[in-house]
Design an enzyme around this catalytic site. Structure first.
Site, PDB file in Angstrom:
ATOM      1  N   HIS A   1       0.828  -1.216   0.000  1.00 23.33           N
ATOM      2  CA  HIS A   1       0.000   0.000   0.000  1.00 23.33           C
ATOM      3  C   HIS A   1       0.860   1.262   0.000  1.00 23.33           C
ATOM      4  O   HIS A   1       0.678   2.152  -0.834  1.00 23.33           O
ATOM      5  CB  HIS A   1      -0.918  -0.017   1.229  1.00 23.33           C
ATOM      6  CG  HIS A   1      -1.764   1.196   1.391  1.00 23.33           C
ATOM      7  ND1 HIS A   1      -3.103   1.229   1.065  1.00 23.33           N
ATOM      8  CD2 HIS A   1      -1.472   2.450   1.841  1.00 23.33           C
ATOM      9  CE1 HIS A   1      -3.589   2.428   1.313  1.00 23.33           C
ATOM     10  NE2 HIS A   1      -2.622   3.199   1.790  1.00 23.33           N
ATOM     11  N   GLU A   2       1.794   1.334   0.944  1.00 26.79           N
ATOM     12  CA  GLU A   2       2.610   2.543   1.051  1.00 26.79           C
ATOM     13  C   GLU A   2       3.521   2.719  -0.152  1.00 26.79           C
ATOM     14  O   GLU A   2       3.826   3.853  -0.545  1.00 26.79           O
ATOM     15  CB  GLU A   2       3.419   2.525   2.348  1.00 26.79           C
ATOM     16  CG  GLU A   2       2.574   2.642   3.609  1.00 26.79           C
ATOM     17  CD  GLU A   2       1.686   3.881   3.616  1.00 26.79           C
ATOM     18  OE1 GLU A   2       2.075   4.918   3.026  1.00 26.79           O
ATOM     19  OE2 GLU A   2       0.595   3.814   4.198  1.00 26.79           O
TER      20      GLU A   2
ATOM     21  N   HIS B   1       1.834   4.750  -2.744  1.00 24.58           N
ATOM     22  CA  HIS B   1       2.016   6.194  -2.579  1.00 24.58           C
ATOM     23  C   HIS B   1       3.399   6.612  -3.096  1.00 24.58           C
ATOM     24  O   HIS B   1       3.548   7.670  -3.715  1.00 24.58           O
ATOM     25  CB  HIS B   1       1.891   6.580  -1.105  1.00 24.58           C
ATOM     26  CG  HIS B   1       0.504   6.499  -0.563  1.00 24.58           C
ATOM     27  ND1 HIS B   1      -0.555   7.193  -1.101  1.00 24.58           N
ATOM     28  CD2 HIS B   1      -0.001   5.802   0.486  1.00 24.58           C
ATOM     29  CE1 HIS B   1      -1.647   6.942  -0.404  1.00 24.58           C
ATOM     30  NE2 HIS B   1      -1.336   6.098   0.555  1.00 24.58           N
TER      31      HIS B   1
ATOM     32  N   HIS C   1       3.395   6.928  -6.716  1.00 29.89           N
ATOM     33  CA  HIS C   1       2.734   8.179  -7.074  1.00 29.89           C
ATOM     34  C   HIS C   1       3.738   9.334  -7.106  1.00 29.89           C
ATOM     35  O   HIS C   1       3.723  10.182  -8.007  1.00 29.89           O
ATOM     36  CB  HIS C   1       1.622   8.467  -6.059  1.00 29.89           C
ATOM     37  CG  HIS C   1       0.628   9.484  -6.488  1.00 29.89           C
ATOM     38  ND1 HIS C   1      -0.552   9.707  -5.816  1.00 29.89           N
ATOM     39  CD2 HIS C   1       0.628  10.363  -7.519  1.00 29.89           C
ATOM     40  CE1 HIS C   1      -1.226  10.679  -6.425  1.00 29.89           C
ATOM     41  NE2 HIS C   1      -0.528  11.088  -7.450  1.00 29.89           N
TER      42      HIS C   1
END
Length: 631
Positions: free
Chosen positions: A507-508, A511, A514
């Site tokens: 999940h992290e 980011h 991104h």
């Protein structure tokens, strides 16, 4: 308070540590005043651009005292740069106003990015003192820019002529104009003074809240005298608890440190009910113990001050203000989504509670389900329904294998990128690792710092941030970081993960992707600078790959034998993917509802709240989601 997690979400108090100062322990004879050589003055490495690859921070050259000095110097320089723009006699253009603002404040940005990341990841007394001292000064500095009438007049002129702009230039102009309006640029001189006072106060309160929350989490760790009270925990977790106690100068004891969330991970394995209760109550009472770390008064004042600020800016409530530039736009849209999901979520949670109560009875116990019982007996239900035992999963999720053969493998398969660890960059903590991110054609995309392990100096939770933002204008490539709070195994032991921790790693990194894949001209538009209710999309996308058939087969291998996870166990994990989602959904929904209710108040309504605990209890009861076993 209703979930320390809920309170943190509701008040939006997050910060994203300082370098480990290495000292030479070799004894030396101190020189006398007559013979001591002249020592060169320390050079603050934050005052100039880093010479390291991609402008990575030179942590080995930075002292704790450098941060405040560099940020103060950065504000002075930035103010001069802004004054030159606002006082210009040339007609305002996109190039001489907006672009010039994008180039301004680079020294301040450089120092502040490093400082605030370290405050969150490895703080100490010196950094906390600097944080507290700088908070109101930085707020005042930002106000001196946002509330500068001559500067806004130039931005307004460029905005009014925006028809001649396109693409990023147009978007950047619109972003600047909207930001300045939302920051109070159109207020009267008297109201600007009121707004500045509120901004300074909120900045100070926010910093204090964050510091007290972290300190109370450390202070609330549960000390265990007898290892028998830890029955059910793995040998590795018990060893880690013993090591944590030794770190706190508590030899012969065991320490259960607290994560950011209400439901501590140890609750799923602890057999002793009294130990579970102690741990749960230590967790949920953070910030509400009437001691020097108590934050109730801060919470009340923040809620009122935010309402005052929103009203001053022309909004009914802070929720209206906060959502105005997000995708949801208005509180009613958010509330509708929450209320539409409340009934089925509560029903699911109650059904799960019935199953758990049955498991308690099956275990030969007669007590009524309490919050500290949920995780332990939920594991029994999961084992009974799906034949899945958390202890059986962990040996197949060894951290390094998950990282190399899971996460990095997935990134290569999806995007063609390669992660190459480098050992030459200085680190702010020995647990941190750095990796070059290499594109398929061999060019470097950026650098990522991975800081995975929990420590007393790190705030709870998991997050992504950056030391350097990508920008073609500034010729910068991204330097980002991921921070998690995985319990580090005792020395010499492998770090074995739960599936939730594996999922969080993926999940992290979503980011991080991104930020790493950002390809824009202007830093204001770089990376995760998107609406808050969109920013989770990339991370959700990456998170799902952790359970992909091909990916899972590549990394789910026993840490001792190297054998792949048996298909039977894989099938059980997949089947159990929706297990306990009533609990998860209701806990999150309650936090979100409290977020809205804390901020969907007028000034008068906020001022009328005198007891945060009673307010939150009443809030959940009114919404019909209060449920005793989930707190």
């Amino acid at each position: 308070m209703k979930k320390t997690l809920a309170l943190s979400i509701a008040l939006g108090l997050t910060a994203c540590a300082h370098k480990t100062v290495m000292t030479d322990k070799t004894e030396m004879t101190a020189p006398t005043a007559d013979t001591a050589p002249a020592m060169p003055a320390h050079t603050n490495a934050l005052l100039t651009a880093s010479t390291l690859p991609l402008l990575a921070p030179p942590f080995n050259l930075i002292q704790d005292s450098d941060y405040e000095a560099a940020i103060m110097a950065g504000m002075v320089k930035h103010k001069a740069e802004i004054t030159a723009i606002s006082d210009s006699t040339e007609p305002a253009t996109f190039a001489n106003t907006i672009v010039t603002m994008e180039r301004a404040g680079l020294d301040l940005t450089r120092a502040a990015k490093v400082f605030f990341n370290l405050v969150g990841s490895t703080s100490n007394d010196a950094l906390r003192a600097s944080d507290e001292a700088l908070a109101p000064k930085l707020a005042a500095h930002q106000d001196s820019i946002s509330l500068n009438p001559k500067l806004f007049a130039r931005i307004q002129a460029v905005y009014d002529a925006r028809a001649q702009l396109k693409d990023e230039d147009l978007r950047l102009t619109e972003v600047y104009y909207r930001q300045f309006v939302r920051a109070g640029a159109k207020l009267s001189a008297a109201d600007k003074l009121k707004l500045s006072a509120l901004n300074g106060e909120l900045s100070t309160l926010g910093t204090k809240f964050s510091q007290l929350s972290q300190e109370d989490a450390n202070d609330s760790a549960v000390v265990i005298d007898d290892v028998k009270l830890l029955d059910g925990m793995s040998e590795g977790d018990i060893a880690a608890a013993k090591a944590a106690a030794e770190d706190r100068k508590l030899p012969g004891k065991y320490l259960l440190t607290l994560s950011n969330y209400t439901l501590q991970p140890q609750l799923a394995s602890l057999k002793n009910r009294d130990t579970r209760k102690r741990l749960f109550e230590a967790s949920i009472n953070r910030g509400n113990r009437g001691n020097k770390f108590d934050v109730k008064a801060i919470v009340l004042r923040i809620a009122t001050a935010r309402a005052e600020r929103a009203e001053l800016l022309g909004f009914k409530t802070f929720a209206d203000y906060s959502l105005d530039d997000q995708m949801a736009k208005v509180p009613s849209a958010v509330n509708k989504i929450m209320m539409d999901t409340a009934v089925p979520t509560l029903a699911r949670a109650k059904a799960e509670a019935t199953d758990i109560q049955a498991a308690i009875k099956k275990d030969g116990q007669s007590f009524t389900l309490e919050p500290w019982d949920w995780a332990y007996y939920a594991e029994k239900v999961r084992a009974d329904k799906y034949g899945l035992d958390e202890a059986a999963i962990r040996p197949y999720f060894e951290l390094e294998t998950v990282l190399q053969d899971g996460l990095f493998y997935t990134m290569h398969e999806l995007y063609g990128i390669t992660m190459k660890e480098r050992k030459d960059l200085p680190l702010y903590h020995p647990d941190v690792r750095t990796f070059d991110v290499i594109d398929g054609d061999g060019t470097q995309i950026g650098v990522i710092y991975l800081d995975y392990f929990a420590r007393d100096s790190k705030r709870g939770g998991a997050w992504m941030d950056s030391f350097v933002d990508q920008s073609d204008l500034l010729e910068q490539k991204p330097v980002v970081l991921n921070c998690l709070n995985i319990k580090k195994a005792a020395n010499g032991e492998p770090t074995l993960l739960s599936y939730d921790e594996v999922s969080t790693i993926f999940h992290e990194f979503g980011h991080a992707v991104h930020g790493l894949f950002s390809k824009v001209k202007y830093p204001q538009l770089s990376g995760t600078n998107t609406p808050r209710d969109f920013v989770e999309f990339p991370s959700q996308f990456e998170e799902d790959w952790a359970l992909d058939k091909k990916v899972l087969a590549n990394y789910a291998k026993h840490y001792q034998t190297g054998e792949a996870m048996p298909q039977e166990l894989v099938d059980k994990i997949r089947k159990a993917a929706t297990f306990n989602k009533g609990f998860d959904g209701l806990e999150a929904l309650e936090a979100q509802m409290l977020d809205q209710d804390w901020h969907n108040m007028t000034v008068a309504q906020a001022q009328a709240v005198t007891d945060p605990i009673a307010f939150e209890k009443t809030s959940l009861e009114k919404r019909g989601v209060a449920f005793g076993p989930i707190q």
